[in-house]
Design a protein around this motif. Structure first.
Motif, PDB file in Angstrom:
ATOM      1  N   ASN A 221      37.184  35.601  40.747  1.00  0.00           N
ATOM      2  CA  ASN A 221      38.155  36.377  39.996  1.00  0.00           C
ATOM      3  C   ASN A 221      37.613  37.796  39.881  1.00  0.00           C
ATOM      4  O   ASN A 221      36.543  38.014  39.336  1.00  0.00           O
ATOM      5  CB  ASN A 221      38.323  35.731  38.617  1.00  0.00           C
ATOM      6  N   GLN A 223      37.503  41.444  38.491  1.00  0.00           N
ATOM      7  CA  GLN A 223      37.888  42.270  37.341  1.00  0.00           C
ATOM      8  C   GLN A 223      37.715  43.744  37.680  1.00  0.00           C
ATOM      9  O   GLN A 223      36.925  44.064  38.558  1.00  0.00           O
ATOM     10  CB  GLN A 223      37.057  41.881  36.116  1.00  0.00           C
ATOM     11  N   PRO A 224      38.415  44.663  37.013  1.00  0.00           N
ATOM     12  CA  PRO A 224      39.263  44.436  35.834  1.00  0.00           C
ATOM     13  C   PRO A 224      40.709  44.077  36.159  1.00  0.00           C
ATOM     14  O   PRO A 224      41.495  43.890  35.236  1.00  0.00           O
ATOM     15  CB  PRO A 224      39.229  45.798  35.138  1.00  0.00           C
ATOM     16  N   GLY A 226      41.967  41.388  37.637  1.00  0.00           N
ATOM     17  CA  GLY A 226      42.340  39.982  37.585  1.00  0.00           C
ATOM     18  C   GLY A 226      42.854  39.430  38.898  1.00  0.00           C
ATOM     19  O   GLY A 226      43.623  38.472  38.916  1.00  0.00           O
TER      20      GLY A 226
END
Length: 427
Positions: A221, A223-224, A226
């Motif tokens: 995943n 980030q930031p 997502g």
RNA sequence: GCGGACGUCGCAUAGCCUGGUAUCGCGCCGGAUUUGAAAUCCGGUGGUAUUUACCGCGGGAGUUCAAAUCUCUCCGUCCGCGCCA
């Protein structure tokens, strides 16, 4: 995700499939119950909306005519219904959400030819290709070969990224690139369009193509924003048609894609996973077909044929296995694996996976084709052509020479400047 | 990153300013006509459902009796500027 009509009209088919897999029927019963409850709530809410719409029909005229008494009377009537509608609507939404969450976890209906079995020990042999290479020396594992020839740097990759990442160096890296080109050319020459996809996807699209548990154990995943890095190009290349209605004349859509693949491999440890067999990042050439439901089983065989002829041309010895019920996973209705012979360990290990997902992904992604009766879900299929890291392992182990160098498969030599043998790296 | 324009059923488009039943065309499907085709005519072509109803105008929220229409916000597209392999 299975079509909700399966639960309403053919629940017996899902039940029989669960029996085959050794699963309880609880989830099926929950979906059917929640569906009935949702339909009731939805219908009741619709009836109230109808009442409200009928009542409100005169409101514009009253307002324009300045008839405040009529306006106030209608407004009172409409207001009374509004709160009821809202309560029922919330109830219906939560029933539907719960229904679909359970429905997402219910696996695809397996094809009749899938053998029954509890785990990978139940997989059956489909066919055997090539023959075991004979060595007049003790064959070495690929981990020995990459170390002796300095073709892969694992410690330095671990230093800057972590374990299970790798630097690929020298002639082995050149052969990796040759494999990519060769495999793409091979599949594209059979009428598949070459596509390079994005390597990150948003959550919504990703949920359409994968098992929900994969988000915790397989995917990175990022980030930031997502986003998720793709675990295989199958995912973007299938999800690419999300929310679309495809003209039947456009089917089948055949794609050969190439991309890096990222996998967290949580919990993977063991002797068999050493070297570059199981890694966090590798490159894969993938075949994708979006087809009319009537044709998908023929195309499943076509994908397998492409794999078989591709791997035969590389001169690799392998077997094709028919994956059994217990080893299947959620999405595929039928799956063939190609397993290559690894002489040092005297084992056949997975190098290719070839699946017909029928309408399971298409239902989640709302991928439809136009029919006279209305729009209906397409079928999606995917198959590895070559996962280069594992292909390199198979080639190195089967083509190794007594001095540890490796003979380049004939068909790849022209892709790397007529190189016949992989030479060691000097650092 | 800044400024502007925009997002309407498979495609294309009207409606938005001035809130009150989703428009026209193309494509596609079915029917009529035809030896067959083209052309023409008729009907149908978003989702759901207990089948004539409800919900849908990029997503979400708000204002309102009522939102495609007004407001906010997010996402995306296009144009210009900036930055950049």
């Amino acid at each position: 995700m299975l079509d909700i009509r399966m639960f309403r009209e053919h629940a017996d088919v899902i039940r029989a499939d669960h029996d085959k897999r050794g699963l309880s029927h609880d989830s099926i019963d929950d979906v059917i119950r929640l569906d009935e409850e949702w339909r009731k709530s939805q219908y009741d809410a619709d009836q109230l909306r109808r009442k409200r719409n009928e009542a409100a029909r005169g409101i514009a005229a009253a307002k324009k005519a300045g008839d405040d008494a009529t306006f106030a009377q209608i407004k009172a009537e409409v207001d009374a219904i509004a709160s009821e509608i809202e309560a029922l609507g919330i109830q219906a939404d939560s029933q539907q959400a719960e229904r679909d969450l359970i429905r997402m976890s219910i696996p695809n209906i397996l094809h009749a030819s899938v053998p029954k079995g509890e785990d990978d020990g139940g997989n059956t042999q489909h066919s055997m290709h090539g023959s075991k290479p004979n060595f007049d020396f003790e064959p070495r594992t690929h981990n020995d070969l990459i170390e002796a020839n300095k073709w892969v740097d694992l410690p330095r990759a671990a230093k800057i990224a972590g374990s299970r990442f790798f630097f690929l160096k020298g002639d082995l890296a050149r052969m990796e690139l040759a494999l990519q080109q060769y495999a793409v050319d091979f599949i594209a020459s059979r009428g598949y369009t070459f596509v390079q996809p994005p390597v990150m996807m948003n959550r919504q699209a990703y949920e359409g193509v994968t098992d929900l548990e994969d988000f915790e154990s397989v995917m990175y995943n990022v980030q930031p924003d997502g986003l998720y890095t793709i675990a295989t190009s199958e995912h973007p290349l299938t999800a690419m048609f999300m929310d679309e209605v495809i003209e039947p004349s456009q089917l089948p859509i055949k794609i050969v894609g190439v991309s890096p693949c990222f996998r967290r491999e949580v919990g993977a440890h063991g002797q068999g996973d050493k070297g570059i067999w199981r890694v966090h990042q590798f490159t894969k050439i993938e075949q994708i077909i979006i087809s009319h439901p009537d044709e998908s089983w023929d195309f499943h065989e076509e994908l397998l044929t492409n794999c078989v002829e591709l791997w035969d041309s590389l001169g690799i010895h392998y077997e094709v296995v028919n994956i059994c019920t217990g080893d299947m996973g959620t999405v595929a209705a039928k799956k063939y694996d190609l397993e290559a012979w690894l002489p040092a360990r005297e084992e056949y290990k997975e190098i290719v996976s070839c699946s017909n997902c029928t309408d399971y992904q298409a239902n989640r992604l709302r991928m439809r084709y136009r029919t006279a009766e209305g729009n209906s879900a397409v079928h999606t299929l995917n198959s590895t052509a070559v996962a280069t890291s594992r292909a390199l392992v198979a080639i190195m182990e089967q083509n190794q020479l007594a001095d540890g160098r490796v003979r380049v498969p004939d068909v790849l030599q022209s892709y790397m400047g007529d190189t016949e043998t992989l030479e060691p790296c000097n650092w």
